[in-house]
Design a protein around this motif. Structure first.
Motif, PDB file in Angstrom:
ATOM      1  N   LEU A  39       0.843  -1.201   0.000  1.00  0.00           N
ATOM      2  CA  LEU A  39       0.000   0.000   0.000  1.00  0.00           C
ATOM      3  C   LEU A  39       0.875   1.247   0.000  1.00  0.00           C
ATOM      4  O   LEU A  39       0.601   2.200  -0.749  1.00  0.00           O
ATOM      5  N   ARG A  40       1.917   1.238   0.794  1.00  0.00           N
ATOM      6  CA  ARG A  40       2.780   2.429   0.865  1.00  0.00           C
ATOM      7  C   ARG A  40       3.449   2.700  -0.478  1.00  0.00           C
ATOM      8  O   ARG A  40       3.637   3.861  -0.866  1.00  0.00           O
ATOM      9  N   ALA A  41       3.788   1.652  -1.203  1.00  0.00           N
ATOM     10  CA  ALA A  41       4.386   1.839  -2.524  1.00  0.00           C
ATOM     11  C   ALA A  41       3.407   2.528  -3.475  1.00  0.00           C
ATOM     12  O   ALA A  41       3.802   3.388  -4.277  1.00  0.00           O
ATOM     13  N   VAL A  42       2.131   2.170  -3.377  1.00  0.00           N
ATOM     14  CA  VAL A  42       1.115   2.826  -4.203  1.00  0.00           C
ATOM     15  C   VAL A  42       0.947   4.281  -3.767  1.00  0.00           C
ATOM     16  O   VAL A  42       0.825   5.193  -4.592  1.00  0.00           O
ATOM     17  N   GLU A  43       0.941   4.509  -2.449  1.00  0.00           N
ATOM     18  CA  GLU A  43       0.859   5.880  -1.939  1.00  0.00           C
ATOM     19  C   GLU A  43       2.037   6.717  -2.433  1.00  0.00           C
ATOM     20  O   GLU A  43       1.867   7.881  -2.823  1.00  0.00           O
ATOM     21  N   ASP A  44       3.219   6.116  -2.413  1.00  0.00           N
ATOM     22  CA  ASP A  44       4.409   6.821  -2.895  1.00  0.00           C
ATOM     23  C   ASP A  44       4.213   7.282  -4.333  1.00  0.00           C
ATOM     24  O   ASP A  44       4.534   8.432  -4.684  1.00  0.00           O
ATOM     25  N   LYS A  45       3.717   6.402  -5.175  1.00  0.00           N
ATOM     26  CA  LYS A  45       3.496   6.738  -6.592  1.00  0.00           C
ATOM     27  C   LYS A  45       2.512   7.900  -6.719  1.00  0.00           C
ATOM     28  O   LYS A  45       2.746   8.863  -7.468  1.00  0.00           O
ATOM     29  N   ALA A  46       1.399   7.824  -5.966  1.00  0.00           N
ATOM     30  CA  ALA A  46       0.381   8.875  -6.035  1.00  0.00           C
ATOM     31  C   ALA A  46       0.931  10.205  -5.531  1.00  0.00           C
ATOM     32  O   ALA A  46       0.617  11.272  -6.085  1.00  0.00           O
ATOM     33  N   ILE A  47       1.751  10.165  -4.487  1.00  0.00           N
ATOM     34  CA  ILE A  47       2.322  11.390  -3.931  1.00  0.00           C
ATOM     35  C   ILE A  47       3.322  12.009  -4.910  1.00  0.00           C
ATOM     36  O   ILE A  47       3.347  13.238  -5.091  1.00  0.00           O
ATOM     37  N   THR A  48       4.123  11.189  -5.558  1.00  0.00           N
ATOM     38  CA  THR A  48       5.037  11.707  -6.578  1.00  0.00           C
ATOM     39  C   THR A  48       4.257  12.466  -7.650  1.00  0.00           C
ATOM     40  O   THR A  48       4.665  13.554  -8.089  1.00  0.00           O
ATOM     41  N   GLU A  49       3.119  11.925  -8.040  1.00  0.00           N
ATOM     42  CA  GLU A  49       2.302  12.561  -9.077  1.00  0.00           C
ATOM     43  C   GLU A  49       1.665  13.858  -8.574  1.00  0.00           C
ATOM     44  O   GLU A  49       1.622  14.862  -9.307  1.00  0.00           O
ATOM     45  N   ILE A  50       1.153  13.868  -7.335  1.00  0.00           N
ATOM     46  CA  ILE A  50       0.479  15.073  -6.837  1.00  0.00           C
ATOM     47  C   ILE A  50       1.487  16.177  -6.537  1.00  0.00           C
ATOM     48  O   ILE A  50       1.162  17.372  -6.651  1.00  0.00           O
ATOM     49  N   VAL A  51       2.702  15.826  -6.193  1.00  0.00           N
ATOM     50  CA  VAL A  51       3.755  16.832  -6.013  1.00  0.00           C
ATOM     51  C   VAL A  51       4.008  17.547  -7.344  1.00  0.00           C
ATOM     52  O   VAL A  51       4.073  18.785  -7.410  1.00  0.00           O
ATOM     53  N   LYS A 126       9.578  15.539   1.006  1.00  0.00           N
ATOM     54  CA  LYS A 126      10.739  16.397   0.759  1.00  0.00           C
ATOM     55  C   LYS A 126      11.600  15.847  -0.375  1.00  0.00           C
ATOM     56  O   LYS A 126      12.067  16.593  -1.238  1.00  0.00           O
ATOM     57  N   SER A 127      11.766  14.527  -0.395  1.00  0.00           N
ATOM     58  CA  SER A 127      12.592  13.923  -1.450  1.00  0.00           C
ATOM     59  C   SER A 127      11.968  14.126  -2.824  1.00  0.00           C
ATOM     60  O   SER A 127      12.680  14.355  -3.812  1.00  0.00           O
ATOM     61  N   GLN A 128      10.654  14.070  -2.893  1.00  0.00           N
ATOM     62  CA  GLN A 128       9.964  14.237  -4.176  1.00  0.00           C
ATOM     63  C   GLN A 128       9.954  15.695  -4.625  1.00  0.00           C
ATOM     64  O   GLN A 128      10.039  15.985  -5.827  1.00  0.00           O
ATOM     65  N   VAL A 129       9.835  16.614  -3.676  1.00  0.00           N
ATOM     66  CA  VAL A 129       9.919  18.036  -4.018  1.00  0.00           C
ATOM     67  C   VAL A 129      11.319  18.351  -4.534  1.00  0.00           C
ATOM     68  O   VAL A 129      11.478  19.034  -5.564  1.00  0.00           O
ATOM     69  N   GLU A 130      12.341  17.859  -3.852  1.00  0.00           N
ATOM     70  CA  GLU A 130      13.718  18.117  -4.278  1.00  0.00           C
ATOM     71  C   GLU A 130      14.015  17.480  -5.630  1.00  0.00           C
ATOM     72  O   GLU A 130      14.777  18.035  -6.433  1.00  0.00           O
ATOM     73  N   ALA A 131      13.403  16.332  -5.911  1.00  0.00           N
ATOM     74  CA  ALA A 131      13.642  15.633  -7.175  1.00  0.00           C
ATOM     75  C   ALA A 131      13.183  16.439  -8.386  1.00  0.00           C
ATOM     76  O   ALA A 131      13.688  16.239  -9.496  1.00  0.00           O
ATOM     77  N   LEU A 132      12.249  17.361  -8.172  1.00  0.00           N
ATOM     78  CA  LEU A 132      11.769  18.185  -9.283  1.00  0.00           C
ATOM     79  C   LEU A 132      12.823  19.190  -9.730  1.00  0.00           C
ATOM     80  O   LEU A 132      12.802  19.659 -10.868  1.00  0.00           O
ATOM     81  N   GLY A 133      13.724  19.558  -8.828  1.00  0.00           N
ATOM     82  CA  GLY A 133      14.785  20.482  -9.178  1.00  0.00           C
ATOM     83  C   GLY A 133      14.317  21.902  -9.442  1.00  0.00           C
ATOM     84  O   GLY A 133      14.957  22.642 -10.197  1.00  0.00           O
ATOM     85  N   ILE A 134      13.205  22.289  -8.824  1.00  0.00           N
ATOM     86  CA  ILE A 134      12.640  23.630  -9.013  1.00  0.00           C
ATOM     87  C   ILE A 134      12.905  24.447  -7.756  1.00  0.00           C
ATOM     88  O   ILE A 134      12.501  24.063  -6.658  1.00  0.00           O
ATOM     89  N   SER A 135      13.571  25.572  -7.904  1.00  0.00           N
ATOM     90  CA  SER A 135      13.896  26.388  -6.739  1.00  0.00           C
ATOM     91  C   SER A 135      12.640  27.058  -6.183  1.00  0.00           C
ATOM     92  O   SER A 135      11.711  27.380  -6.929  1.00  0.00           O
ATOM     93  N   GLY A 136      12.622  27.263  -4.875  1.00  0.00           N
ATOM     94  CA  GLY A 136      11.532  27.998  -4.245  1.00  0.00           C
ATOM     95  C   GLY A 136      10.367  27.165  -3.771  1.00  0.00           C
ATOM     96  O   GLY A 136       9.457  27.691  -3.130  1.00  0.00           O
ATOM     97  N   LEU A 137      10.356  25.869  -4.066  1.00  0.00           N
ATOM     98  CA  LEU A 137       9.267  25.016  -3.593  1.00  0.00           C
ATOM     99  C   LEU A 137       9.499  24.656  -2.125  1.00  0.00           C
ATOM    100  O   LEU A 137      10.625  24.378  -1.713  1.00  0.00           O
ATOM    101  N   VAL A 138       8.419  24.653  -1.336  1.00  0.00           N
ATOM    102  CA  VAL A 138       8.522  24.362   0.095  1.00  0.00           C
ATOM    103  C   VAL A 138       7.563  23.239   0.474  1.00  0.00           C
ATOM    104  O   VAL A 138       6.344  23.387   0.336  1.00  0.00           O
ATOM    105  N   PRO A 139       8.071  22.099   0.946  1.00  0.00           N
ATOM    106  CA  PRO A 139       7.175  21.027   1.413  1.00  0.00           C
ATOM    107  C   PRO A 139       6.477  21.445   2.696  1.00  0.00           C
ATOM    108  O   PRO A 139       7.102  21.963   3.625  1.00  0.00           O
ATOM    109  N   LYS A 140       5.171  21.218   2.722  1.00  0.00           N
ATOM    110  CA  LYS A 140       4.329  21.663   3.838  1.00  0.00           C
ATOM    111  C   LYS A 140       3.646  20.460   4.484  1.00  0.00           C
ATOM    112  O   LYS A 140       3.120  19.586   3.792  1.00  0.00           O
ATOM    113  N   VAL A 141       3.641  20.437   5.818  1.00  0.00           N
ATOM    114  CA  VAL A 141       2.993  19.364   6.578  1.00  0.00           C
ATOM    115  C   VAL A 141       1.723  19.907   7.224  1.00  0.00           C
ATOM    116  O   VAL A 141       1.714  21.001   7.782  1.00  0.00           O
ATOM    117  N   THR A 142       0.644  19.132   7.133  1.00  0.00           N
ATOM    118  CA  THR A 142      -0.612  19.504   7.789  1.00  0.00           C
ATOM    119  C   THR A 142      -0.923  18.505   8.894  1.00  0.00           C
ATOM    120  O   THR A 142      -0.819  17.293   8.702  1.00  0.00           O
TER     121      THR A 142
END
Length: 375
Positions: A39-51, A126-142
């Motif tokens: 399940l976590r592997a599927v979540e990882d895929k979905a999170i990569t896409e939503i990022v 954070k790893s997925q945000v950094e993987a995009l290589g776009i400056s200025g993006l900030v990972p946010k936790v709710t």
């Protein structure tokens, strides 16, 4: 756009779950046919896409869509030591619409930070945000607000054996638990956390205020007590972290639970709390006018939730600009920002809105903010 947090164009956090993620959750929770790791592997895929989705639409604030949660609050609160939660019940109204009855949240022992709750999830985000290589993006936790451990049950919902007196020990214990969680996130590089709070918004609704009276609480006193409670958490906030609050009036399958002008809580919220920013729902008449914003202190930001996540119809950019100008009569324009009023899927069920409408509304927020503030 500016690098200030919150951003001029921001958002509350949750997104519609893709069908394949919902299917994997069904396989894990109901059919018991896949493992937690699968399940976590599927979540990882979905999170990569939503990022990537968030970055593509122009947002700088990036969440994991709350894709690992069933409910925005329970999944976190039940992992605190000393807390017991029950699954909410769905109520079908006479007209066929559905409402989520508030979950029972009980404090059965001393509240403590039994483990790092969001750490692994943040590290992946954070790893997925950094993987995009776009400056200025900030990972946010709710995360849910600590006030939920009191408001839903009042004194009766908190063990008298663990806490013969609530003040100050109960509030101090909860604040320490939250402070420990925030520190674990900060140590991993987190600089942006939002606490989702229904209770301050509920205290604007006379039905909810009466329910508080029935539990033995004074709805006029509670906002000030909660301000002091939140300030205990803020006092433990790690250096360099922006801590915000989203005031939610309920968000389940496009329904809401509360209504009312912010006036009953405005002073406690905007003047007494030491938070950095507030996400306030202002998407329709149930939220009242902007006069409560007059209590906003210098150095703080109100993110105006003018774009609804409950329905697909797209707002008018001119109307959004007009309403921002109205709000600026009570709080400086430089202390305002723009967002949708809530998440698109505060529970796994999601609002009754299409994925494409989700994209169009976020793009409208980004475009409007750029034209209003230009930074």
């Amino acid at each position: 756009m500016s690098t200030r947090i919150p951003f001029r164009a921001d958002h509350v956090g949750s997104f519609l779950r893709p069908a394949y993620l919902l299917e994997a959750r069904d396989q894990f929770f109901n059919k018991k046919s896949i493992t937690a790791e699968q399940l976590r592997a599927v979540e990882d895929k979905a999170i990569t896409e939503i990022v990537k989705f968030q970055a593509d639409v122009g947002l700088k604030s990036i969440t994991d869509g709350e894709f690992r949660r069933t409910y925005f609050h329970i999944d976190f609160l039940e992992q605190l030591g000393g807390v017991k939660t029950d699954i909410p019940v769905t109520i079908v109204r006479p007209d066929g619409t559905e409402e989520l009855a508030p979950p029972v949240i009980r404090v059965i022992d001393k509240v403590r930070h039994a483990k790092n709750i969001q750490l692994a999830d943040f590290q992946y985000l954070k790893s997925q945000v950094e993987a995009l290589g776009i400056s200025g993006l900030v990972p946010k936790v709710t995360i849910p607000s600590p006030t939920m451990l009191h408001f839903r049950g009042g004194r009766a919902g908190i063990s008298k054996e663990a806490y013969p007196e609530l003040d100050p020990v109960f509030y101090d214990d909860v604040a320490k638990a939250y402070g420990d969680e925030l520190q674990s996130l900060a140590d991993a590089g987190c600089t942006y956390v939002q606490m989702d709070d229904t209770n301050m918004a509920y205290l604007c609704d006379e039905k909810m205020r009466e329910a508080a009276r029935q539990r033995g609480d004074d709805p006029n006193e509670l906002p000030h007590r909660y301000a002091a409670f939140i300030n205990k958490v803020v006092a433990r906030k790690p250096a360099g972290m922006t801590l915000c609050m989203h005031l939610c009036r309920g968000n389940f399958k496009s329904t809401h639970a509360a209504a009312g002008n912010y006036e009953p809580v405005a002073e406690a919220l905007l003047s007494e709390m030491h938070l950095d920013a507030y996400f306030m729902e202002y998407d329709d008449d149930r939220s009242g006018d902007f006069r409560p914003l007059r209590f906003l202190k210098p150095g703080k930001t109100v993110v105006l939730g003018l774009v609804t996540t409950k329905f697909g119809q797209l707002e008018s950019k001119d109307d959004l600009k007009r309403r921002i100008a109205e709000a600026a009569q009570y709080a400086p324009l430089d202390q305002l920002a723009l967002s949708p009023q809530c998440g698109f899927s505060s529970t796994v069920h999601g609002n009754n809105i299409a994925v494409e409408d989700q994209r169009r509304k976020l793009a409208l927020v980004v475009e409007t903010a750029r034209e209003v503030w230009g930074d």
